[in-house]
Design an enzyme around this catalytic site. Sequence first.
Site, PDB file in Angstrom:
ATOM      1  N   HIS A   1       3.805  -2.360   3.006  1.00 33.71           N
ATOM      2  CA  HIS A   1       3.751  -0.998   2.458  1.00 33.71           C
ATOM      3  C   HIS A   1       4.975  -0.723   1.592  1.00 33.71           C
ATOM      4  O   HIS A   1       6.086  -1.078   1.976  1.00 33.71           O
ATOM      5  CB  HIS A   1       3.684   0.019   3.599  1.00 33.71           C
ATOM      6  CG  HIS A   1       2.399  -0.069   4.372  1.00 33.71           C
ATOM      7  ND1 HIS A   1       2.190  -1.024   5.334  1.00 33.71           N
ATOM      8  CD2 HIS A   1       1.244   0.639   4.267  1.00 33.71           C
ATOM      9  CE1 HIS A   1       0.958  -0.885   5.813  1.00 33.71           C
ATOM     10  NE2 HIS A   1       0.366   0.114   5.188  1.00 33.71           N
TER      11      HIS A   1
ATOM     12  N   ASP B   1       0.818  -1.217   0.000  1.00 35.07           N
ATOM     13  CA  ASP B   1       0.000   0.000   0.000  1.00 35.07           C
ATOM     14  C   ASP B   1       0.849   1.264   0.000  1.00 35.07           C
ATOM     15  O   ASP B   1       2.005   1.251   0.423  1.00 35.07           O
ATOM     16  CB  ASP B   1      -0.868   0.054   1.268  1.00 35.07           C
ATOM     17  CG  ASP B   1      -1.989  -0.967   1.260  1.00 35.07           C
ATOM     18  OD1 ASP B   1      -2.031  -1.804   0.344  1.00 35.07           O
ATOM     19  OD2 ASP B   1      -2.815  -0.916   2.191  1.00 35.07           O
TER      20      ASP B   1
HETATM   21 ZN   LIG Z   1      -2.518   3.166   3.225  1.00 31.95          ZN
END
Ligand SMILES: [Zn+2]
Length: 230
Positions: free
Chosen positions: A191, A46
């Site tokens: 991430h 992400d």
């Molecule tokens: Zn996020």
Amino acid sequence: MKKLKYRAAAFFLAASLAAVPISSSEQRKIVSKVETDEKVVALTFDDGPHPRTTAEILDVLREFGVRATFFNVGENAEKRPELTAREAFEGHEIGNHTFSHINVKRLSREDLKTQLLETEKAVMNAAGLKTTLFRPPEGRIGEAGEDEAWKLGYTVVLWSVDTRDWTHRSAEEIAKTVTENVKDGDVILCHDFISGESHTAEALRIFLPVLIDEGYEFVTVSELISKKSP
Ligand SMILES: [Zn+2]
């Protein structure tokens, strides 16, 4: 004759679009993991693309021959279209993570629609793909948000294994979370951008070979959904 051919093609296209099961109740369910008999997992990233970590993560994935799903923030894809393009070119799936990484629960339906469509446009411009998966920032999504995303043709995707890599924990800790918790059909959350130092790429170098040795196949989220047991 030509006209008829085009008409037939248009009809075929309309029929095949209609066949996409976006209106089924199955599609409306939020996907956090998939019940499957196959030894498959989906790795997701992400908040990127970002010059500092996305390129490094893509290098590691390529080294291990692993495909993943990147949930792009629209404004980042707009700033770094070459990285979004590289994600797509190297066989990864690209999902929508809103345009400005905003709490979806606080948005009106109209504003969520704008967030989704602007990101869709940024990814389309960068990689020529239409996003169909939506991950709301921090996993927050209300009923209205869910409904709006569904109306725009999105499947909402959360996760079942959280590496908590955004807390700046060590590569070993991130890797341990994955290797100790992973099961068939899991969606792993990582991430490719965090503010401050990231140990995510380093962690991939530790846990990818372990999971590959255990026989796991890494698939994109859409592929994972297609592997659901009947
Ligand atoms: Zn996020």
